[in-house]
Design an enzyme around this catalytic site. Structure first.
Site, PDB file in Angstrom:
ATOM      1  N   ARG A  40      35.054  41.726  44.445  1.00 34.97           N
ATOM      2  CA  ARG A  40      36.217  42.126  43.667  1.00 34.97           C
ATOM      3  C   ARG A  40      36.954  43.244  44.411  1.00 34.97           C
ATOM      4  O   ARG A  40      36.322  44.101  45.045  1.00 34.97           O
ATOM      5  CB  ARG A  40      35.706  42.656  42.328  1.00 34.97           C
ATOM      6  N   ASP A  78      44.760  44.391  36.418  1.00 34.47           N
ATOM      7  CA  ASP A  78      43.585  44.105  35.587  1.00 34.47           C
ATOM      8  C   ASP A  78      42.936  45.383  35.054  1.00 34.47           C
ATOM      9  O   ASP A  78      42.030  45.326  34.221  1.00 34.47           O
ATOM     10  CB  ASP A  78      42.542  43.283  36.361  1.00 34.47           C
ATOM     11  N   SER A  95      37.174  42.017  35.160  1.00 30.39           N
ATOM     12  CA  SER A  95      37.594  40.630  35.398  1.00 30.39           C
ATOM     13  C   SER A  95      37.055  39.713  34.303  1.00 30.39           C
ATOM     14  O   SER A  95      36.107  40.060  33.597  1.00 30.39           O
ATOM     15  CB  SER A  95      37.048  40.171  36.753  1.00 30.39           C
ATOM     16  N   THR A 149      44.574  31.532  39.638  1.00 31.87           N
ATOM     17  CA  THR A 149      43.295  31.895  40.207  1.00 31.87           C
ATOM     18  C   THR A 149      42.703  30.544  40.541  1.00 31.87           C
ATOM     19  O   THR A 149      43.240  29.521  40.110  1.00 31.87           O
ATOM     20  CB  THR A 149      42.472  32.649  39.137  1.00 31.87           C
TER      21      THR A 149
END
Ligand code: DON
Length: 599
Positions: free
Chosen positions: A107, A451, A481, A410
């Site tokens: 990430r 996010d 996430s 995504t």
């Protein structure tokens, strides 16, 4: 007309069986393949035909599932620029045939100069998204990318091939180009305002304003050169080499805040996958033990999926044309999402009560709060007080809320090789085409900063999420996430590899694929085609796909649920394993031309 439709449907099925062929598009379920693609050895399922082929090429050359996963991820960075990436981040769940199971977290992280209130203007409001300062478009929306470091780590830890070998298909695709599909041409047209703001993006993806049309060749020489340097020098090239310098020069020159130090300090992590166990019985009375392996924080997805499966464990589920079943799952989602908003964040900096949230006794308490006849209200359903079995928790629920927006893109891919090694991976730029900024090194940069909790109590820009303070922006932190690569074992053997894009709907789409396979006994393709729904606590409504049965929607409304239709929810690219033959059943999501390729 009917005859033509039947003919088309048959043609589609035949093609699906033939593996590796283009499938007609989207929300016309009558044209969707009814059967998964079957293969005896290996299977790769991605959003893109060329991406799946890149994986199979590596498998056929003797690579394992992790080698193929690295090949797919690099190839999608070329052929699926909206989401495939080297300028973003993601997660990879790996299960080797010998049982070793791990979760790789690459990430993105917030840059060293990021601050808690960086997106809040002097007027106290979220800064609008200009080319520099917003959290969605432009240079300051970019978090430090993790993909290249993560893929190298995956390959070194579990792979068998060299980086240069697995990157060969991607380099070829970037160098010689590939024909633009209708899907890509359409997306680029939709994104032309955003991409047109940034000169490199405009030149590469909008053909300098002349646009790319279906059938045109898209060649990406800068990306090819960058990939070649990474293939030669490893991830250090991206984080400390010429690529790092080109990237940072451009970012700093244009008002961004990522430094060479930020890149040099980036670390992917290996984390323990979350694990849970369930029992089911076949219609003939045979009992099965199921194990679920899924994503730990900084994903919220795995916790949410296990919490939901726990709540539903003793609830009879019949299918999505049964109002009681939808009711119970929607109420479960409501509660799980209330907890997500309150408790989930980067585990390296916050204490996330994972054991409590995934404890069966806590799930029992939540189940007892569901009225099976009447919808409850998100005004009264708040985050619970999670606690492991045998303990009461002193943790007071944090405040928080979550709402949702449409948010492609995504991408999730699933791979199983001939030895039974498996990979489930979801990676992202966050929004479609991320920050819309393309580095002069030829790749798009993410907008993952959105996010984070960009302003406590105020929805963030892309998904309208209101999240807890634990997810506030701070240097080196990973934003929360929803990405949830997940695998199931049945009686100790690999059974399903799954996951989805879709922001918060990732959790529901992945959960439904698991329920469809494990609880409802659907075939692999049916488990993916089946209509999806989603409830995320706030807004207080069930979101349902266009093909969701109308009669059920009416019955839900009569029970007090607000409902809203949406074109599609998630894009699940999954692989089931036929328990009898061991064949790999590639079930690509037909909602967006996913491609299952096997051999
Ligand atoms: O990590 C997350 O949860 C989001 N950045 C994912 C975004 C997403 O799935 C958008 N796609 N449909």
């Amino acid at each position: 007309m009917l005859a033509l439709a039947l003919l088309l449907a048959t043609a589609v099925n035949v093609r699906a069986q033939a593996a590796a062929e283009y499938r007609p598009h989207t929300m016309q379920p009558e044209l969707w393949p009814k059967q998964a693609v079957r293969a005896a050895h290996g299977m790769v399922v991605t959003d893109e035909q060329l991406g799946s082929q890149a994986g199979v090429e590596i498998l056929k050359r003797g690579g394992n599932a992790v080698d193929a996963a690295a090949a797919v991820a690099f190839a999608l960075a070329v052929v699926e620029p909206s989401a495939g990436n080297i300028g973003g981040g993601g997660f990879m769940l790996v299960r080797l045939a010998d049982g070793r199971t791990n979760f790789l977290d690459y990430r993105e992280v917030a840059p060293g100069k990021a601050t808690r209130n960086m997106y809040i203007g002097a007027d106290g409001k979220l800064i609008p998204n200009d080319n520099v300062t917003g959290s969605v478009i432009g240079y300051q929306s970019v978090a430090v990318p993790g993909t290249v470091a993560g893929l190298e780590l995956a390959l070194k830890t579990y792979g068998t091939m060299k980086l240069a070998d697995v990157m060969a298909p991607a380099i070829r695709l970037a160098k010689t180009g590939f024909p633009v599909s209708e899907k890509l041409a359409h997306q680029l047209d939709e994104e032309k305002t955003g991409l047109g703001r940034f000169p490199v993006s405009k030149r590469i993806f909008l053909n300098d304003g002349k646009m790319l049309h279906a059938g045109d060749m898209l060649r990406q020489p800068e990306l090819a050169a960058t990939l070649q340097r990474i293939a030669k020098n490893g991830a250090a090239e991206f984080y400390q080499g010429a690529t790092a310098r080109v990237m940072v020069d451009d970012i700093i020159h244009n008002g961004g805040i990522i430094t060479l130090d930020d890149l040099a300090q980036y670390q992917p992590k290996v984390r323990e996958a979350l694990h849970a166990q369930y029992q089911t019985g076949d219609r003939d009375g045979t009992a099965h033990t199921w194990e679920v392996f899924t994503s730990p924080p900084p994903s919220s997805g795995g916790v949410a999926i296990i919490e939901a499966l726990n709540i539903l464990e003793t609830v009879p589920l019949k299918g999505w044309d049964d109002v009681e079943s939808v009711h119970m799952v929607a109420e479960t989602m409501r509660r799980v999402f209330a907890d997500r908003a309150a408790y989930l964040a980067d585990p390296d900096f916050s204490t996330v009560p994972v054991a409590g949230l995934t404890a069966p006794c806590y799930a029992k308490e939540l189940q007892a709060t569901i009225d099976p006849q009447h919808a409850s209200s998100s005004k009264t359903v708040k985050a619970g007080i999670p606690h492991p079995c045998g303990a009461t928790s002193a943790t007071a629920p944090r405040s928080g809320a979550i709402t949702l927006n449409d948010g492609p893109h995504t991408t999730h891919f699933s791979i199983v090789d001939s030895a039974g090694n498996a990979v489930a991976s979801t990676y992202t730029l966050n929004g479609s085409y991320g920050s819309h900024v393309t580095s002069p090194a030829g790749f798009l940069l993410n907008d993952e900063m959105d996010d984070f909790t960009t302003q406590p109590g105020v929805p963030n820009a892309l998904f309208g999420l209101i999240q807890s303070d634990a997810n506030a922006i701070a240097p080196g932190h990973r934003p929360l996430s929803s990405m949830s690569p997940t695998m199931l074992l049945r009686d100790g053997k690999l059974s399903l590899v799954t996951g989805s894009p879709g922001g918060p709907t990732i959790i529901s789409a992945t959960l439904l694929s698991v329920i469809n396979w494990m609880r409802l006994g659907m075939d692999a393709q049916a488990a993916i085609n089946s209509p999806r729904f989603h409830h995320q606590w706030l807004p207080d409504q069930i979101l349902m796909e266009q093909n969701f049965p109308e009669a059920i929607e009416k019955q839900l409304q009569a029970r007090g649920f607000a409902t809203k239709r949406r074109d599609h929810i998630g894009l699940v690219n999954a692989i089931g394993i036929d328990p009898k033959s061991g064949e790999r059943l590639g079930a690509a999501d037909p909602r967006d031309n996913g491609a299952a390729v096997g051999y």
